[in-house]
Design an enzyme around this catalytic site. Structure first.
Site, PDB file in Angstrom:
ATOM      1  N   ARG A  65      -6.763 -11.946   0.479  1.00  0.00           N
ATOM      2  CA  ARG A  65      -7.845 -11.774   1.446  1.00  0.00           C
ATOM      3  C   ARG A  65      -8.951 -12.790   1.125  1.00  0.00           C
ATOM      4  O   ARG A  65      -9.206 -13.105  -0.040  1.00  0.00           O
ATOM      5  CB  ARG A  65      -8.428 -10.362   1.373  1.00  0.00           C
ATOM      6  CG  ARG A  65      -7.541  -9.274   1.969  1.00  0.00           C
ATOM      7  CD  ARG A  65      -7.383  -9.414   3.487  1.00  0.00           C
ATOM      8  NE  ARG A  65      -6.598  -8.332   4.071  1.00  0.00           N
ATOM      9  CZ  ARG A  65      -5.293  -8.409   4.357  1.00  0.00           C
ATOM     10  NH1 ARG A  65      -4.609  -9.518   4.112  1.00  0.00           N
ATOM     11  NH2 ARG A  65      -4.671  -7.376   4.907  1.00  0.00           N
TER      12      ARG A  65
ATOM     13  N   HIS B 241      -3.653 -17.506   8.241  1.00  0.00           N
ATOM     14  CA  HIS B 241      -3.212 -16.142   7.887  1.00  0.00           C
ATOM     15  C   HIS B 241      -1.771 -15.898   8.357  1.00  0.00           C
ATOM     16  O   HIS B 241      -1.509 -14.990   9.167  1.00  0.00           O
ATOM     17  CB  HIS B 241      -4.161 -15.091   8.471  1.00  0.00           C
ATOM     18  CG  HIS B 241      -4.051 -13.760   7.780  1.00  0.00           C
ATOM     19  ND1 HIS B 241      -5.127 -12.932   7.567  1.00  0.00           N
ATOM     20  CD2 HIS B 241      -2.978 -13.108   7.247  1.00  0.00           C
ATOM     21  CE1 HIS B 241      -4.717 -11.827   6.955  1.00  0.00           C
ATOM     22  NE2 HIS B 241      -3.418 -11.912   6.751  1.00  0.00           N
TER      23      HIS B 241
HETATM   24  P1  NAP Z   1       0.483  -3.599  -3.711  1.00  0.00           P
HETATM   25  O1  NAP Z   1       1.944  -3.321  -3.722  1.00  0.00           O
HETATM   26  O2  NAP Z   1      -0.463  -2.485  -3.496  1.00  0.00           O
HETATM   27  O3  NAP Z   1       0.147  -4.330  -5.096  1.00  0.00           O
HETATM   28  C1  NAP Z   1      -1.161  -4.566  -5.494  1.00  0.00           C
HETATM   29  C2  NAP Z   1      -1.154  -5.156  -6.889  1.00  0.00           C
HETATM   30  O4  NAP Z   1      -2.502  -5.519  -7.238  1.00  0.00           O
HETATM   31  C3  NAP Z   1      -0.680  -4.146  -7.956  1.00  0.00           C
HETATM   32  O5  NAP Z   1       0.033  -4.810  -8.967  1.00  0.00           O
HETATM   33  C4  NAP Z   1      -2.008  -3.622  -8.498  1.00  0.00           C
HETATM   34  O6  NAP Z   1      -1.961  -3.151  -9.837  1.00  0.00           O
HETATM   35  C5  NAP Z   1      -2.861  -4.866  -8.447  1.00  0.00           C
HETATM   36  N1  NAP Z   1      -4.290  -4.526  -8.457  1.00  0.00           N
HETATM   37  C6  NAP Z   1      -4.979  -3.774  -7.574  1.00  0.00           C
HETATM   38  N2  NAP Z   1      -6.266  -3.657  -7.955  1.00  0.00           N
HETATM   39  C7  NAP Z   1      -6.382  -4.336  -9.117  1.00  0.00           C
HETATM   40  C8  NAP Z   1      -7.454  -4.582 -10.007  1.00  0.00           C
HETATM   41  N3  NAP Z   1      -8.679  -4.082  -9.797  1.00  0.00           N
HETATM   42  N4  NAP Z   1      -7.202  -5.317 -11.114  1.00  0.00           N
HETATM   43  C9  NAP Z   1      -5.966  -5.812 -11.358  1.00  0.00           C
HETATM   44  N5  NAP Z   1      -4.909  -5.625 -10.549  1.00  0.00           N
HETATM   45  C10 NAP Z   1      -5.118  -4.890  -9.438  1.00  0.00           C
HETATM   46  O7  NAP Z   1       0.137  -4.698  -2.598  1.00  0.00           O
HETATM   47  P2  NAP Z   1       1.129  -5.750  -1.901  1.00  0.00           P
HETATM   48  O8  NAP Z   1       1.984  -5.090  -0.916  1.00  0.00           O
HETATM   49  O9  NAP Z   1       1.770  -6.555  -2.978  1.00  0.00           O
HETATM   50  O10 NAP Z   1       0.061  -6.640  -1.095  1.00  0.00           O
HETATM   51  C11 NAP Z   1      -1.003  -7.295  -1.753  1.00  0.00           C
HETATM   52  C12 NAP Z   1      -1.974  -7.862  -0.738  1.00  0.00           C
HETATM   53  O11 NAP Z   1      -1.430  -9.007  -0.090  1.00  0.00           O
HETATM   54  C13 NAP Z   1      -2.322  -6.941   0.432  1.00  0.00           C
HETATM   55  O12 NAP Z   1      -3.265  -5.970   0.051  1.00  0.00           O
HETATM   56  C14 NAP Z   1      -2.865  -7.919   1.454  1.00  0.00           C
HETATM   57  O13 NAP Z   1      -4.252  -8.065   1.292  1.00  0.00           O
HETATM   58  C15 NAP Z   1      -2.184  -9.227   1.103  1.00  0.00           C
HETATM   59  N6  NAP Z   1      -1.255  -9.690   2.157  1.00  0.00           N
HETATM   60  C16 NAP Z   1      -1.485 -10.883   2.759  1.00  0.00           C
HETATM   61  C17 NAP Z   1      -0.615 -11.335   3.724  1.00  0.00           C
HETATM   62  C18 NAP Z   1      -0.789 -12.686   4.364  1.00  0.00           C
HETATM   63  O14 NAP Z   1      -0.103 -13.003   5.329  1.00  0.00           O
HETATM   64  N7  NAP Z   1      -1.655 -13.523   3.853  1.00  0.00           N
HETATM   65  C19 NAP Z   1       0.491 -10.563   4.104  1.00  0.00           C
HETATM   66  C20 NAP Z   1       0.690  -9.344   3.461  1.00  0.00           C
HETATM   67  C21 NAP Z   1      -0.192  -8.908   2.486  1.00  0.00           C
HETATM   68  P3  NAP Z   1      -1.005  -1.908 -10.233  1.00  0.00           P
HETATM   69  O15 NAP Z   1       0.388  -2.495 -10.254  1.00  0.00           O
HETATM   70  O16 NAP Z   1      -1.469  -1.504 -11.567  1.00  0.00           O
HETATM   71  O17 NAP Z   1      -1.200  -0.874  -9.170  1.00  0.00           O
HETATM   72  C1  GLV Z   2      -1.411  -9.036   6.244  1.00  0.00           C
HETATM   73  O1  GLV Z   2      -2.347  -9.684   5.892  1.00  0.00           O
HETATM   74  C2  GLV Z   2      -1.081  -7.769   5.688  1.00  0.00           C
HETATM   75  O2  GLV Z   2      -1.900  -7.196   4.965  1.00  0.00           O
HETATM   76  O3  GLV Z   2       0.026  -7.277   5.967  1.00  0.00           O
END
Ligand code: NAP
Ligand code: GLV
Length: 312
Positions: A227, A275
């Site tokens: 983000r 994005h």
């Molecule tokens: P997720 O499965 O919830 O994983 C989040 C990771 O971040 C986990 O490893 C978590 O730690 C860690 N984390 C959270 N808060 C933290 C903190 N304060 N300090 C250290 N580590 C922390 O999320 P995801 O599905 O991988 O997605 C991640 C993000 O990608 C989304 O929230 C979104 O913003 C972004 N995204 C972007 C796009 C794009 O097109 N650009 C698309 C999809 C998603 P733990 O393992 O300990 O819980």
């Molecule tokens: C895209 O940014 C998502 O959070 O899926």
């Protein structure tokens, strides 16, 4: 009585498109588009992406809300979101492989010098660079969840030294893992390419600030696919201009679309994409959400429910 699901996208067209996709493949469930005259206040579930502010107060009977994306930051910030309503995020749903591809592309571009070859081509210059020494390109991945863990493993398989950082300590084959504040210091100090895939929460906002970015190895490169509000833009630009950072590949921004006068657009060492690192794919998304609604209706537990206290 039939299960009723209300769909609310960012625009009228998006709403109708998602409603049709669900209605086409999920039998026994009535899918309504938010904004239609017959959308009463009696839906059982909602499927949303950035719904209007008045959405939740007008849907008091929801048992759960499904987010059409992985990141729930904008949903969590909605004033009308009931505090006890289960919020369910997308779990991978085809996004991890897109994220892997995007990050490997950015990593190859900077570590193999493809950015320099583009400049050479414009100058009509044939100038092979030295072959890559992979050990000179240690990568640090912030966030080891659904997407970050896949990205970190793919980077390891591609032959780069890779470390990862998460809130709780993780074990991932081929990846040096760190957690907590001390772990962040250790990760930054050994990182030449920083990849951010954290969720946006009060704990992670502005984390990529001058203090932290300055701890990266000299000449480091930043890839942000999470983000925009994770990054303090002025700090990133100042460190690039000062030569401490080599540049950045940015997919997400504090304000989207990125304003026309933003310096990122024209900075020679910043690459911008709109994005698109990992799009919400139709088939996988419909299947995943439909299966979860059906499981909830059978009284079964589901995964992907956001822990409200953590914000992700
Ligand atoms: P997720 O499965 O919830 O994983 C989040 C990771 O971040 C986990 O490893 C978590 O730690 C860690 N984390 C959270 N808060 C933290 C903190 N304060 N300090 C250290 N580590 C922390 O999320 P995801 O599905 O991988 O997605 C991640 C993000 O990608 C989304 O929230 C979104 O913003 C972004 N995204 C972007 C796009 C794009 O097109 N650009 C698309 C999809 C998603 P733990 O393992 O300990 O819980
Ligand atoms: C895209 O940014 C998502 O959070 O899926």
């Amino acid at each position: 009585m039939a299960v009723r699901v209300v769909v609310a996208g960012n625009t009228r067209e998006e709403t109708e498109a998602w409603r049709c996709r669900f209605a086409r493949v999920v039998p026994g469930i009535e899918f309504m588009a938010w904004g239609d005259d017959d959308t009463g206040p009696d839906a059982d579930y909602a499927i949303v992406w950035k719904p209007p502010r008045e959405f939740f107060p007008r849907q008091p009977g929801l048992k759960a809300v499904f987010n059409l994306g992985a990141g729930v930051d904008s949903l969590m910030a909605m004033p009308g979101l009931p505090p006890d309503l289960p919020v369910v995020r997308l779990e991978d749903a085809g996004m991890a492989r897109q994220m892997v591809q995007y990050v490997l592309h950015g990593l190859a571009e900077v570590s193999r010098g493809f950015d320099q070859y583009a400049a050479h081509q414009r100058a009509g210059r044939w100038a092979p660079l030295e072959g890559i020494a992979y050990h000179e390109w240690p990568v640090g991945v912030m966030g080891l969840g659904m997407l970050g863990s896949e990205v970190a493993q793919a980077i390891a398989q591609a032959g780069y030294p890779v470390a990862g950082w998460s809130r709780s300590q993780r074990q991932i084959a081929g990846v040096d893992t760190f957690s907590g504040e001390e772990g962040l210091e250790q990760l930054l100090a050994r990182t030449r390419v920083l990849v951010n895939i954290l969720p946006l929460t009060p704990d992670t906002e502005n984390l990529l600030n001058h203090r932290n970015l300055a701890k990266l190895l000299p000449g480091a490169y930043v890839i942000n696919v999470a983000r925009g509000a994770h990054v303090v833009d002025e700090d990133l630009l100042a460190l690039i201009d000062a030569g401490h950072l080599q540049g950045a590949l940015l997919d997400v921004f504090r304000h989207e679309p990125l304003p026309a006068d933003h310096p990122y657009w024209r900075h020679p060492r910043v690459r911008v994409t709109p994005h698109v690192a990992a799009a919400t794919l139709e088939d996988e998304t419909v299947k995943q959400i439909a299966q979860k609604i059906q499981a909830l209706e059978r009284g079964q537990a589901i995964t992907g429910v956001v822990a409200r206290g953590r914000g992700y």
